[in-house]
Design an enzyme around this catalytic site. Structure first.
Site, PDB file in Angstrom:
ATOM      1  N   THR B 198       0.851  -1.182   0.000  1.00 21.85           N
ATOM      2  CA  THR B 198       0.000   0.000   0.000  1.00 21.85           C
ATOM      3  C   THR B 198       0.886   1.231   0.000  1.00 21.85           C
ATOM      4  O   THR B 198       1.342   1.681   1.036  1.00 21.85           O
ATOM      5  CB  THR B 198      -0.900  -0.002   1.245  1.00 21.85           C
ATOM      6  OG1 THR B 198      -0.079  -0.359   2.353  1.00 21.85           O
ATOM      7  CG2 THR B 198      -1.997  -1.006   1.103  1.00 21.85           C
ATOM      8  N   THR B 418      -0.920 -15.808   8.868  1.00 16.22           N
ATOM      9  CA  THR B 418      -1.853 -15.120   9.775  1.00 16.22           C
ATOM     10  C   THR B 418      -2.318 -16.073  10.855  1.00 16.22           C
ATOM     11  O   THR B 418      -2.594 -17.227  10.592  1.00 16.22           O
ATOM     12  CB  THR B 418      -3.102 -14.628   9.024  1.00 16.22           C
ATOM     13  OG1 THR B 418      -3.546 -15.656   8.156  1.00 16.22           O
ATOM     14  CG2 THR B 418      -2.791 -13.382   8.265  1.00 16.22           C
TER      15      THR B 418
END
Lengths: 418, 418
Positions: B198, B418
């Protein structure tokens, strides 16, 4: 997207399973480690109706140029000559002359004009073919032409580059009370430097199908299978998929039975389903054997505003290195999947999206769900993983097959230095 | 493609180097390892003319939605609030409310309407922001607003995710006998799962430029730099590049001197060159710090039939995993480069192509050259590698910056589960 028909596919059937075809192979050292076969010949006993699809790369290999030429002049073909270990791409005028020479040499042995032969090569780019070796290989392969399981496997082995196993598949179906066979062999996308992902596929059938109908069927079957398969999105210079129809399955069954299958008929639909099923099996075998791949991932996109949007979204997901490394790590990183769809030029947003990994819905209408961690882990651990993204915007749908991205992908494609 | 101007870029200049800006940062634990700063505020002393470009991803993060809204209602801005560690993307209505709340909190501290604040976030997708922490961070960052090298670096550090170093750059130029400054900070494309690439960029200037002119300049500068930068071709949900102009450089120099720079003037051209040079430096810093990247590769395509063809070809080369792994392996595998151009939708073929790696021509008009192996090895061993492909078909040209693909890319993006 055509649906993939659920047909019984037999992996013991290869290019000579349909009536009217013989194959031979030879090991002559076009590949560096020379015990492996690297030249193959496929001969049709009589003129076979022919269709083919080729790479759309502007940098196109010499054998593709020659095969295209031959197919614009003829709708029937007498044989195919192929080699592995050298792609004969980016080789200029000499490369073109060599590809034509391959066709001539095979034609002499089969007894037909050079234009009745199609040529295919796969392997390293930018090197001239060792034509003395290739000539010896064509002679040797042609002298041993025969039909049967052994011939099938030698042909499938001779087109391998970095494949770990030969790839073939066939389907039997009944047409007019006769058994018709569709079969084929293909090679996988192993990309050991300096080799490229040069995919070749050779399909044969003894169904009586004329070239114009054959072309449409092959185009649609390729679109639903080979063209929805990606390992790294790098399109090769040599991609070639050929379909040859001998028509001999019904030859003994009287004049009416031998009539060509008509476009739009129920027979044509059954035949197309068989071709698609064989292509689907071959494409899956490529995905499963992709160098550096540890998983086969099937991406379904539904509910898109159009079929084109569905295809773009599925392709973007299948080609994203971020998505592929997450699958290698067995990490249910769904943000990467929905964001890949988001940049694929779709017209809908996340608020209508629904994403499932296996049978676990993990993102629904713009929000993460409380997905069960244990079930999600089980999905990600499997060898075959289904991804289903519904865009909630329309009826467009598409499907892509891909593999994950591992250390071995980098190793295979970086470590071997020219 | 705009050429990148050769200007003296000063890496010690950051967002508060131009007059009229102050910055502050705080570490409040939005990032998991909490000592690192993760909330930043940039305040304009007065209304600043504003321009921004955002991601075109359909899956767009809440802060992008809010910033776009604010910029459609206002052409001047009083500040920016940003956080790292959480992208606030795919977070539904609550995410949108949180982004608005961030603007409100910063606006209260700066003393302006919430709509005069732009919001930017970067980090993990699909998790709600810890708003108690974010609120504390905005309070803390706002209470320490100041200008100078330390403030610049705190701001640049607070927007980092997996960057190994802060990234900023500035240019000084003379306009109407006054010194004008353009400077900025950006973050790199580190992609530790579950974080995403990002990219955020914040540019400031004290030049007197009105929003409409500012927008065109930023768009063109981004096109020539940020939009020609790829690490893995995966476009993020949060990409935001903001340019704010305080106009204070010439404020003390009398009324005539303070007049806004006119579109089409020599001053506008000089200012645009400065903005482009700063963006170019920031983009190069991102490429050099890309996670898993060991080399910076600049791809120039010239001689294309059009600018669009040149850009497609350069982008296909820059995004091909086969090309990127070859550079990691220091393998001059030029077949992958020309074939990537070939599938990019160009209208010319290999027979007019010429490819050079560094200053070594390796492929010329459809044929490999007898390139000097030793020189080629030296080119491939370097950290910065120039690739120049001339298509020999026209006058279109484009440039792309990218990095190679290494084991670390796979490690970073796969291993962290994760």
């Amino acid at each position: 997207m055509s649906a993939i028909p659920a047909m019984q596919v037999d992996l013991s059937l290869g290019v000579t399973a349909p009536k009217g075809f013989r194959a031979g192979a030879a090991a002559v050292g076009v590949k560096k480690l020379s015990e492996k076969p690297d030249v193959a010949v496929l001969a049709c006993d009589a003129e076979a109706q022919a269709a083919a699809v080729f790479t759309t790369n502007k940098v196109v290999a010499a054998p593709v140029v020659v095969s295209r030429e031959h197919l614009t002049r003829r709708r029937t073909i007498r044989g195919v000559v192929a080699n592995s270990g050298n792609a004969n791409a980016c080789t200029g005028k000499q490369g073109l002359a060599d590809a034509r020479q391959m066709a001539r040499l095979a034609a002499e042995r089969i007894g037909c004009p050079a234009e009745a032969i199609l040529v295919a090569s796969t392997g390293v780019i930018g090197r001239l073919l060792p034509m003395d070796k290739v000539k010896a290989g064509i002679d040797w392969a042609s002298s041993g032409l025969c039909a049967g399981p052994e011939a099938d496997l030698s042909f499938a082995r001779a087109i391998m580059t970095t494949d770990t196993r030969p790839k073939q598949a066939g389907v039997r179906l009944a047409i007019r009370d006769c058994t018709v066979t569709v079969a084929g062999a293909t090679k996988g996308v192993g990309m050991i430097a300096p080799n490229m992902a040069t995919t070749l596929g050779f399909l044969t059938t003894d169904a009586p199908v004329r070239a114009p109908l054959l072309k449409g069927i092959l185009r649609r079957a390729a679109d639903a299978t080979y063209n929805c398969l990606t390992v790294d999105g790098h399109m090769s210079t040599n991609d070639t998929l050929i379909l040859l129809a001998s028509g001999q399955a019904l030859a003994g069954a009287g004049k009416a039975a031998a009539k060509p299958i008509a476009a739009g008929s129920r027979e044509a639909a059954a035949f197309e389903a068989a071709v698609t099923a064989v292509c689907d099996s071959l494409a899956r075998q490529i995905a499963a054997d992709a160098e550096g791949g540890t998983k086969v991932i099937e991406i379904r996109v539904t509910g898109a505003a159009s079929g084109a949007e569905a295809r773009r979204a599925a392709g973007a997901i299948a080609n994203s290195p971020l998505v592929k490394t997450a699958f290698f790590g067995e990490d249910p990183n769904w943000g990467r999947i929905v964001s890949a769809a988001g940049y694929a030029g779709i017209s809908s947003g996340p608020e209508t999206m629904r994403l499932a990994l296996g049978d676990v819905v993990i993102f629904d209408r713009g929000r993460p769900t409380d997905a069960d961690e244990a079930r999600l882990k089980a999905v990600m651990k499997a060898h075959d993983i289904a991804v289903h993204l519904d865009l909630g915007a329309g009826r467009g749908r598409a499907r892509y097959l891909t593999c994950d991205f591992s250390y071995d992908y980098v190793k295979i494609n970086a470590e071997y230095t020219t």
